[in-house]
Write a protein that holds these residues in place. Structure first.
Motif, short mmCIF file in Angstrom:
data_model
loop_
_atom_site.label_atom_id
_atom_site.label_comp_id
_atom_site.label_asym_id
_atom_site.label_seq_id
_atom_site.Cartn_x
_atom_site.Cartn_y
_atom_site.Cartn_z
N SER A 107 44.68 29.87 33.51
CA SER A 107 43.87 31.25 32.93
C SER A 107 44.94 32.10 32.27
CB SER A 107 43.21 31.69 34.06
OG SER A 107 44.20 32.52 34.85
N THR A 125 45.77 37.98 34.86
CA THR A 125 44.70 38.91 35.73
C THR A 125 45.13 40.22 35.51
OG1 THR A 125 44.46 37.13 37.27
CG2 THR A 125 43.90 39.46 38.14
N VAL A 164 40.15 38.54 43.62
CA VAL A 164 41.08 37.85 42.72
C VAL A 164 41.19 36.26 43.70
CG1 VAL A 164 42.36 39.58 41.48
CG2 VAL A 164 43.45 38.36 43.39
N SER A 165 41.79 35.45 42.71
CA SER A 165 41.61 33.89 42.96
C SER A 165 42.96 33.96 44.44
CB SER A 165 41.91 32.88 42.05
OG SER A 165 42.33 31.84 42.81
N VAL A 188 43.80 44.11 36.68
CA VAL A 188 43.04 45.02 37.61
C VAL A 188 43.27 46.33 37.23
CG1 VAL A 188 42.39 45.49 39.99
CG2 VAL A 188 42.68 42.98 39.28
N GLY A 198 48.48 35.35 36.30
CA GLY A 198 47.21 34.61 36.21
C GLY A 198 46.75 33.62 37.19
N VAL A 199 45.88 32.67 37.25
CA VAL A 199 45.44 31.77 38.23
C VAL A 199 46.01 30.41 37.69
CG1 VAL A 199 43.44 30.44 38.99
CG2 VAL A 199 43.26 32.83 38.43
N VAL A 232 38.14 44.62 37.05
CA VAL A 232 38.54 43.35 36.94
C VAL A 232 38.41 42.42 35.71
CG1 VAL A 232 38.92 41.27 38.49
CG2 VAL A 232 38.61 43.56 39.68
N ASN A 233 39.41 42.21 35.17
CA ASN A 233 39.36 41.25 34.03
C ASN A 233 38.09 41.65 33.02
OD1 ASN A 233 41.55 39.85 34.35
ND2 ASN A 233 40.78 38.36 35.62
N THR A 292 49.07 40.48 36.64
CA THR A 292 49.80 39.12 37.29
C THR A 292 49.83 38.13 36.04
OG1 THR A 292 47.91 38.07 38.32
CG2 THR A 292 48.93 39.82 39.57
N ASP A 337 45.95 32.81 42.51
CA ASP A 337 46.77 33.85 41.44
C ASP A 337 47.94 34.17 41.76
OD1 ASP A 337 45.62 36.19 39.58
OD2 ASP A 337 47.25 37.06 40.75
#
Length: 306
Positions: free
Chosen positions: A130, A133, A38-39, A135, A116-117, A26-27, A114, A42
Protein backbone atom coordinates in the motif's frame (compact mmCIF):
# COMPACT_ATOMS: atom_id res chain seq x y z
CA UNK A 1 -5.21 4.33 39.47
CA UNK A 2 -3.88 7.57 37.98
CA UNK A 3 -3.92 8.08 34.24
CA UNK A 4 -1.59 10.20 32.14
CA UNK A 5 -4.21 12.93 31.93
CA UNK A 6 -4.33 13.32 35.71
CA UNK A 7 -0.62 13.24 36.46
CA UNK A 8 1.65 16.26 36.72
CA UNK A 9 3.98 14.87 34.05
CA UNK A 10 5.31 17.02 31.22
CA UNK A 11 2.77 15.37 28.90
CA UNK A 12 -0.08 15.42 31.42
CA UNK A 13 -3.29 17.28 30.71
CA UNK A 14 -6.73 17.95 32.16
CA UNK A 15 -9.13 15.10 31.35
CA UNK A 16 -11.88 16.19 28.94
CA UNK A 17 -14.96 14.01 28.22
CA UNK A 18 -15.29 15.55 24.75
CA UNK A 19 -12.32 13.42 23.68
CA UNK A 20 -14.47 10.29 23.81
CA UNK A 21 -16.41 11.49 20.76
CA UNK A 22 -13.70 12.96 18.53
CA UNK A 23 -13.31 12.01 14.88
CA UNK A 24 -9.95 10.82 13.56
CA UNK A 25 -8.65 11.29 10.00
CA UNK A 26 -7.35 7.93 8.67
CA UNK A 27 -6.18 7.84 5.04
CA UNK A 28 -8.80 10.33 3.93
CA UNK A 29 -11.73 9.07 6.01
CA UNK A 30 -13.07 10.67 9.17
CA UNK A 31 -14.00 7.93 11.64
CA UNK A 32 -15.00 7.83 15.33
CA UNK A 33 -12.10 7.47 17.73
CA UNK A 34 -13.09 3.92 18.75
CA UNK A 35 -13.06 2.83 15.10
CA UNK A 36 -9.78 4.48 14.11
CA UNK A 37 -7.50 1.52 13.38
CA UNK A 38 -4.58 0.52 11.17
CA UNK A 39 -3.38 -2.89 9.99
CA UNK A 40 -1.25 -5.09 12.22
CA UNK A 41 1.01 -5.36 9.15
CA UNK A 42 1.54 -1.60 9.08
CA UNK A 43 5.23 -0.65 9.05
CA UNK A 44 4.67 1.85 11.84
CA UNK A 45 3.06 -0.71 14.12
CA UNK A 46 5.58 -3.43 13.40
CA UNK A 47 8.83 -1.47 13.16
CA UNK A 48 8.32 2.17 14.13
CA UNK A 49 8.89 3.04 10.46
CA UNK A 50 7.47 6.51 10.07
CA UNK A 51 7.54 10.15 11.12
CA UNK A 52 5.16 12.30 13.12
CA UNK A 53 4.44 15.81 14.41
CA UNK A 54 2.58 17.18 17.42
CA UNK A 55 0.56 20.33 16.73
CA UNK A 56 -1.19 22.79 19.03
CA UNK A 57 -4.43 24.63 18.18
CA UNK A 58 -4.73 27.97 19.99
CA UNK A 59 -7.42 30.57 19.30
CA UNK A 60 -8.23 29.11 15.91
CA UNK A 61 -4.66 28.75 14.66
CA UNK A 62 -2.06 25.97 14.59
CA UNK A 63 1.05 27.28 16.32
CA UNK A 64 4.18 27.30 14.13
CA UNK A 65 2.38 25.27 11.51
CA UNK A 66 4.86 25.75 8.68
CA UNK A 67 7.85 24.85 10.87
CA UNK A 68 6.16 21.61 11.90
CA UNK A 69 5.38 20.68 8.30
CA UNK A 70 8.94 21.54 7.26
CA UNK A 71 10.23 19.07 9.85
CA UNK A 72 7.72 16.40 8.84
CA UNK A 73 8.56 16.50 5.14
CA UNK A 74 12.30 16.77 5.75
CA UNK A 75 12.16 13.72 8.00
CA UNK A 76 10.11 11.79 5.45
CA UNK A 77 12.60 12.57 2.69
CA UNK A 78 15.46 11.48 4.93
CA UNK A 79 13.99 7.98 5.24
CA UNK A 80 12.88 7.79 1.57
CA UNK A 81 9.21 8.01 2.51
CA UNK A 82 7.05 9.79 -0.04
CA UNK A 83 3.92 11.50 1.31
CA UNK A 84 1.57 11.36 -1.69
CA UNK A 85 -0.85 13.97 -0.34
CA UNK A 86 1.91 16.58 -0.48
CA UNK A 87 1.91 19.64 1.70
CA UNK A 88 -1.44 20.88 0.45
CA UNK A 89 -3.09 17.53 1.14
CA UNK A 90 -1.66 17.30 4.64
CA UNK A 91 -2.84 20.84 5.38
CA UNK A 92 -6.30 19.90 4.12
CA UNK A 93 -6.32 16.84 6.42
CA UNK A 94 -5.37 18.97 9.42
CA UNK A 95 -8.05 21.54 8.62
CA UNK A 96 -10.58 18.78 7.97
CA UNK A 97 -10.18 17.07 11.33
CA UNK A 98 -10.33 20.42 13.15
CA UNK A 99 -13.51 21.41 11.30
CA UNK A 100 -15.14 17.99 11.74
CA UNK A 101 -14.59 18.18 15.49
CA UNK A 102 -15.63 21.86 15.64
CA UNK A 103 -12.46 22.74 17.50
CA UNK A 104 -11.27 26.30 17.91
CA UNK A 105 -8.95 26.29 20.92
CA UNK A 106 -7.09 24.11 23.42
CA UNK A 107 -6.60 21.12 21.12
CA UNK A 108 -3.53 18.99 20.51
CA UNK A 109 -3.14 17.23 17.17
CA UNK A 110 -0.86 14.36 16.25
CA UNK A 111 0.04 13.89 12.60
CA UNK A 112 1.45 10.42 11.87
CA UNK A 113 2.81 9.06 8.59
CA UNK A 114 4.11 5.49 8.30
CA UNK A 115 5.55 3.66 5.32
CA UNK A 116 2.34 1.68 4.94
CA UNK A 117 1.00 -1.88 4.97
CA UNK A 118 3.28 -4.81 4.10
CA UNK A 119 2.60 -8.26 2.73
CA UNK A 120 4.41 -9.71 5.73
CA UNK A 121 5.94 -8.45 8.96
CA UNK A 122 9.55 -7.59 8.13
CA UNK A 123 11.82 -4.56 7.80
CA UNK A 124 12.20 -4.62 4.01
CA UNK A 125 10.30 -1.72 2.36
CA UNK A 126 10.08 -3.72 -0.88
CA UNK A 127 7.31 -5.80 0.73
CA UNK A 128 4.90 -2.85 0.79
CA UNK A 129 1.42 -3.49 -0.60
CA UNK A 130 0.00 0.00 0.00
CA UNK A 131 0.94 3.62 0.03
CA UNK A 132 1.83 5.38 3.28
CA UNK A 133 -0.61 5.34 6.18
CA UNK A 134 -1.56 8.89 7.20
CA UNK A 135 -3.43 9.58 10.45
CA UNK A 136 -4.41 12.87 12.11
CA UNK A 137 -5.80 12.81 15.64
CA UNK A 138 -7.18 15.83 17.49
CA UNK A 139 -7.98 15.92 21.21
CA UNK A 140 -8.78 18.59 23.74
CA UNK A 141 -5.71 18.91 25.96
CA UNK A 142 -5.16 21.67 28.49
CA UNK A 143 -1.89 21.41 30.44
CA UNK A 144 -2.56 20.96 34.12
CA UNK A 145 -2.33 24.33 35.93
CA UNK A 146 -0.80 22.78 39.04
CA UNK A 147 2.13 21.55 36.96
CA UNK A 148 2.91 25.10 35.86
CA UNK A 149 2.46 26.38 39.40
CA UNK A 150 4.77 23.90 41.16
CA UNK A 151 7.16 23.01 38.34
CA UNK A 152 8.37 19.62 37.17
CA UNK A 153 10.72 17.19 38.86
CA UNK A 154 13.38 15.45 36.75
CA UNK A 155 15.55 12.38 37.18
CA UNK A 156 18.76 11.89 35.20
CA UNK A 157 18.47 8.62 33.30
CA UNK A 158 21.29 6.17 32.61
CA UNK A 159 19.98 5.91 29.05
CA UNK A 160 21.80 8.32 26.74
CA UNK A 161 20.62 10.20 23.69
CA UNK A 162 22.26 9.25 20.40
CA UNK A 163 24.07 10.82 17.48
CA UNK A 164 23.16 10.52 13.79
CA UNK A 165 25.58 7.62 13.31
CA UNK A 166 23.54 5.50 15.74
CA UNK A 167 19.99 6.84 15.74
CA UNK A 168 19.34 10.35 14.45
CA UNK A 169 17.03 12.11 16.91
CA UNK A 170 16.61 14.95 14.41
CA UNK A 171 14.23 12.56 12.67
CA UNK A 172 10.90 12.75 14.47
CA UNK A 173 10.65 8.98 14.18
CA UNK A 174 7.92 6.69 15.45
CA UNK A 175 10.62 4.68 17.18
CA UNK A 176 11.09 6.29 20.62
CA UNK A 177 12.06 3.28 22.71
CA UNK A 178 15.24 4.68 24.28
CA UNK A 179 13.32 7.81 25.31
CA UNK A 180 10.52 5.70 26.77
CA UNK A 181 13.07 3.61 28.71
CA UNK A 182 14.48 6.82 30.16
CA UNK A 183 11.01 8.00 31.15
CA UNK A 184 10.23 4.69 32.86
CA UNK A 185 13.38 5.11 34.95
CA UNK A 186 12.27 8.61 35.92
CA UNK A 187 8.75 7.48 36.82
CA UNK A 188 10.13 4.68 38.99
CA UNK A 189 12.32 7.26 40.73
CA UNK A 190 9.26 9.39 41.49
CA UNK A 191 9.97 12.08 38.88
CA UNK A 192 7.83 13.59 36.12
CA UNK A 193 10.30 13.46 33.24
CA UNK A 194 13.76 12.09 32.46
CA UNK A 195 16.79 14.30 31.94
CA UNK A 196 19.14 12.66 29.44
CA UNK A 197 22.85 13.07 28.81
CA UNK A 198 24.58 12.70 25.46
CA UNK A 199 27.19 9.97 24.77
CA UNK A 200 29.97 12.29 26.05
CA UNK A 201 28.23 12.97 29.36
CA UNK A 202 26.96 16.49 28.61
CA UNK A 203 23.31 17.46 29.10
CA UNK A 204 21.21 16.83 25.99
CA UNK A 205 17.44 17.04 26.58
CA UNK A 206 14.57 15.44 28.43
CA UNK A 207 12.77 12.42 27.02
CA UNK A 208 9.92 14.46 25.48
CA UNK A 209 10.92 18.09 26.00
CA UNK A 210 13.93 20.34 25.44
CA UNK A 211 15.83 21.40 28.55
CA UNK A 212 17.11 24.82 29.68
CA UNK A 213 18.85 26.26 32.71
CA UNK A 214 19.21 29.87 33.81
CA UNK A 215 22.59 30.96 35.17
CA UNK A 216 23.42 34.56 36.11
CA UNK A 217 20.77 35.99 33.82
CA UNK A 218 21.74 33.83 30.83
CA UNK A 219 19.74 30.95 29.36
CA UNK A 220 21.61 27.76 28.49
CA UNK A 221 20.45 24.86 26.35
CA UNK A 222 22.27 22.09 24.50
CA UNK A 223 23.71 22.46 21.02
CA UNK A 224 21.16 19.99 19.70
CA UNK A 225 23.79 17.68 18.23
CA UNK A 226 22.46 14.78 20.32
CA UNK A 227 18.81 15.69 20.82
CA UNK A 228 15.64 16.26 18.86
CA UNK A 229 15.07 19.59 17.15
CA UNK A 230 12.50 21.37 19.25
CA UNK A 231 10.32 23.83 17.38
CA UNK A 232 9.14 25.38 20.64
CA UNK A 233 12.76 25.40 21.81
CA UNK A 234 13.81 27.41 18.74
CA UNK A 235 10.91 29.84 19.16
CA UNK A 236 11.90 30.41 22.81
CA UNK A 237 15.53 31.03 21.88
CA UNK A 238 14.57 33.49 19.15
CA UNK A 239 12.08 35.34 21.37
CA UNK A 240 14.59 35.59 24.23
CA UNK A 241 17.37 36.92 22.02
CA UNK A 242 15.03 39.44 20.43
CA UNK A 243 14.34 40.78 23.93
CA UNK A 244 18.03 41.09 24.73
CA UNK A 245 18.44 37.93 26.83
CA UNK A 246 21.72 36.10 26.24
CA UNK A 247 21.26 32.49 25.13
CA UNK A 248 24.08 29.95 25.14
CA UNK A 249 23.66 26.87 22.92
CA UNK A 250 26.41 24.41 23.76
CA UNK A 251 27.80 21.85 26.16
CA UNK A 252 27.25 21.98 29.91
CA UNK A 253 27.34 19.45 32.72
CA UNK A 254 25.08 18.12 35.44
CA UNK A 255 27.18 19.99 38.00
CA UNK A 256 26.27 23.24 36.27
CA UNK A 257 22.62 22.17 36.18
CA UNK A 258 22.53 21.50 39.92
CA UNK A 259 23.89 24.99 40.67
CA UNK A 260 21.56 26.79 38.22
CA UNK A 261 19.36 29.68 39.33
CA UNK A 262 16.33 28.36 37.43
CA UNK A 263 15.41 25.63 34.98
CA UNK A 264 12.61 24.99 32.51
CA UNK A 265 11.59 22.75 29.62
CA UNK A 266 9.82 23.48 26.35
CA UNK A 267 7.40 21.45 24.28
CA UNK A 268 4.44 21.79 21.96
CA UNK A 269 1.81 20.85 24.54
CA UNK A 270 3.05 22.73 27.60
CA UNK A 271 4.96 25.60 26.00
CA UNK A 272 7.37 26.73 28.74
CA UNK A 273 7.21 24.78 32.02
CA UNK A 274 9.45 25.38 35.04
CA UNK A 275 11.63 22.66 36.56
CA UNK A 276 12.10 22.96 40.31
CA UNK A 277 13.83 19.73 41.35
CA UNK A 278 16.37 17.46 39.63
CA UNK A 279 17.69 14.21 41.08
CA UNK A 280 16.29 15.20 44.47
CA UNK A 281 18.07 18.57 44.43
CA UNK A 282 16.15 21.82 44.64
CA UNK A 283 16.87 24.13 41.72
CA UNK A 284 17.17 27.78 42.66
CA UNK A 285 14.47 28.68 45.17
CA UNK A 286 12.43 25.58 44.40
CA UNK A 287 9.67 27.52 42.64
CA UNK A 288 9.22 28.77 39.06
CA UNK A 289 11.67 31.64 38.63
CA UNK A 290 11.24 35.17 37.24
CA UNK A 291 13.24 34.62 34.05
CA UNK A 292 11.26 31.47 33.32
CA UNK A 293 8.04 33.48 33.63
CA UNK A 294 9.48 36.22 31.42
CA UNK A 295 10.54 33.74 28.75
CA UNK A 296 7.10 32.12 28.78
CA UNK A 297 5.47 35.50 28.22
CA UNK A 298 7.90 36.33 25.39
CA UNK A 299 7.26 32.98 23.71
CA UNK A 300 3.49 33.32 23.91
CA UNK A 301 3.62 36.89 22.61
CA UNK A 302 5.72 35.72 19.66
CA UNK A 303 3.71 32.67 18.56
CA UNK A 304 0.18 32.91 19.98
CA UNK A 305 -2.46 34.55 17.77
CA UNK A 306 -3.68 37.91 19.01
Amino acid sequence: MSTTSTTTAAQGYVADPRNDQVLVWVNGALVPKAQAVVSVFDAGFGFGDGVWEGLRLVRGRILQREAHLDRLFEGARSIALDIPQGRDGINAAIDGVIAANRMTDGAHLRLMVTRGVKATANQDPRFLVSGPTVVVTAEYKTPRPETRARGLTLFTSTFRTSGPDVFDLHLNSHSRLNLIQALIQAINAGADEALMLDPRGFVASCNSTNFFVVRRGEIWTSSGAYSFRGITQRAVIDAARADGIRVHEGDFTLAQVYSADESFVTGTLGGVTAVTRIDGRVIGMGVPGPLTDRVRALYEAAVYPG
